[in-house]
Every structure is written in structure tokens, then in C-alpha cells.
Write an enzyme that holds these catalytic residues in place. Sequence first.
Site, short mmCIF file in Angstrom:
data_model
loop_
_atom_site.label_atom_id
_atom_site.label_comp_id
_atom_site.label_asym_id
_atom_site.label_seq_id
_atom_site.Cartn_x
_atom_site.Cartn_y
_atom_site.Cartn_z
CB CYS A 167 -1.09 -0.01 1.18
SG CYS A 167 -1.88 -1.56 1.39
CG HIS A 314 -3.11 3.09 2.13
ND1 HIS A 314 -3.84 2.64 1.19
CD2 HIS A 314 -3.22 1.91 3.15
CE1 HIS A 314 -4.36 1.39 1.41
NE2 HIS A 314 -3.76 0.95 2.53
CG ASN A 344 -7.06 -1.02 1.56
OD1 ASN A 344 -6.16 -0.78 0.87
ND2 ASN A 344 -6.30 -1.41 2.91
#
Length: 387
Positions: A167, A314, A344
Site C-alpha cells: 500500500c 492511503h 482499500n
Amino acid sequence: MSSLPMVSSRLDDASTTTSSALNRRRRNTKTNLKKKTNKTTTITRCQTSQTASFTPKGAKISGVGKALPKKFITNDDLAKLVETNDEWIRTRTGIGKRHVISGDETLTSLAAEASLGALKMANVNPEDIDLIIVATSSPDDLFGSACLLQSAIGAKGALAYDLTAACSGFVVGLVNGMHFIRGGGYKNVLVVGADVLSRYVDWRDRGTCILFGDGCGAVVLTATEEVSECSLLGFDMHSDGSQNHHLTAKVCGAKVGKVWESDSEAGERTAYENIGMNGQDVFKFAVRAVPMTIKESLKNANMQPEEIDHLVLHQANQRIIDAAAQRLGLGDDKVVSNIAEYGNTSAASVPLALCEAVESGKVKRGDVVAMAGFGAGLTWASCLLKW
């Protein structure tokens, strides 16, 4: 005794001759070194067959693009698979739905759509791209998707490679791309953040299936004539492999730890396990690491938190985003969040959020944008850009 002066005279003559020869050699050596030095610093042949002058340049983002799968799964849809409900998911994560690939959609097809959008905004042709960096943990091929993307968009002259930092990948890739340009060897760099982690989700596991979605974001970096015009103000990047066990998708299958021990195992496929995560540990890590890395980027840029105009993090959990903003002393008006729509999306989340903020007109010329990623590895990274 009368012969000694003659010997001395001969020694003096020899010494003078030797000294003159040494001086000539030194002068010749200096001249040759000077010639070699001038030739080396003036021009160097790179392995990519490009000629680099190594004249420092600045770098800026000149285009952004995004792509999302057509299909999406709502919280109510997930309630039919696992014991959960919309309120429970939204309260704990901020997520309302997530997009997932279907049909003939692939990571490469999403990356191509996002990249072409970014190239169009930047007014750069695919054949003028020098380098492609694809940040992903879920390529279409074990050997990567960057070259597949290069072919898909027609960027024939570009070097293309994948970067795996989970990520954090897009932020790490962005800093990498900026430095390729800043070094003077490249003019146009395409940086892509893309993931299709729905391939590795156990849809019976309530702890992970509610979180992840698929998507892609891309940016085009271009060189500026003056170094002072560079958009990159500061950055900070870290890894801690000792904490890797908190978020994994390990290789599995009959061949793990051996080639094969019987004929029946010889043709067995090697695969990867579904995503496994220690949610509480990752949450605590993120709440601590995100403000810390942004403060380091600010320190490197000799700036203060109040100088940040937009915070693009993020999109892992809305509570993490809120906690980071609070610790930095930033109000909700400076926070960019789209987690409710996409969940996500791993390496895609930062460029997706950035793209939407730019397209909506929220990010304007001269604004300072702080970006940060964090995730598996464990990795965490941040950078500051002046738009």
C-alpha cells in the site's frame, strides 16, 4: 679518492635526467586524466541505450488518471455472505462499497485506462514516455504487469518495471520516478498504482472481505527546465521486515519448500494464500507511522504542518485518516477521502484519491499536497508536492 667527484657528477646527471623524465610522465598523466575526466562527465551511455547528459532537472505531475471495475459490492451484499451489516462496517472502517474486477477486466486493462487518461491530461504521447513504474502486489503475471502495460498503451520506447511495496507502493514509485527525472536522464515518466486484491480475499472472512477493493490510479511526471521548479519538496520512506507477519499473502501449494517428491506432485500448481491480517496491530502501526513519516517529510522540506493544503493518505480506514489529520493539526477541509466509495484499493488508493481531488478542482496550482502510504512489509512512506 680523485675519482669520487666524477662519480658524484655522474649521479647528479642521472638524478637530473630521472627527475626530468618523472616530471614529463606526471604532466602526461595529468593531461590524460583531464581528458578522460572531461569525457566522462560530459556524456555517458546508459544501458537503456539513451544518452544522458546528467544535467539536473526538476519534475512535476502534469497529468492524472484513474480506472475502476464496473462491478461493485455493497455492505448489504456482504451481509449475505458473512455476519455483518452496513452500520457495523461503516462505523469501524468508513467503507460503503468496493469495486471488484469481473469478466475480461484485468489489472493491465485498468492500468491502461488510467494511464491513457493521465497521458491525455498531460498532453504526452505514449511513444514519448521514457519509463513506466507500476506499483502493485497483484500483477496479472508472476513476472509483472509493467511490460504488459507498456504494450497495451503503445509506449514502445519506455523501460517498464514493477515495484512491490504494497500500500506504500505508489508513493515509493512516485519518489523513484521524480528522481529519475531529477537526475537528468529522463523526460517523461508514467507512475501507476494498481491492485486487484479481490483475487486474494477470502470472502468468508469478515475481518478482510469488508476492506479490499480493486482499482487503479496513474500520474505522468514531466521534466521542468529549472531545478527550482521541481514539485517534490520532501520525502521519507521506511520498511520493517520484522513486522511482516502482521499482513501477508504467502505462497502455498505442494511445491513449497521442495521441488517435488513424487510423480503426483510434479505438476501441482503453486499459488498464494488469501490475505491474512492482524487488524489491531496494523491499525496501531498506521496511526503511529503516518503522522511520523509526514512530519519527517515536512522536516526535510523545512516546512510546518499548517503549510499543507491537502492531505492524501492511503485509504485503509477512515479512523486512521482522521487520527493522522488530528495529530498533524489539520481540519477536515484539508483531508481527501474516498474510502466510502472504493474501500482499500492498496497501491491504487493514493493516486485514485489524488486524481479525484484534481479533477474536482479541489487541488489548485501552488497548493501543497502531502501524501502517505502504509501497509504490508511493513512499509510506510510519504512525500510533499507543490502542485
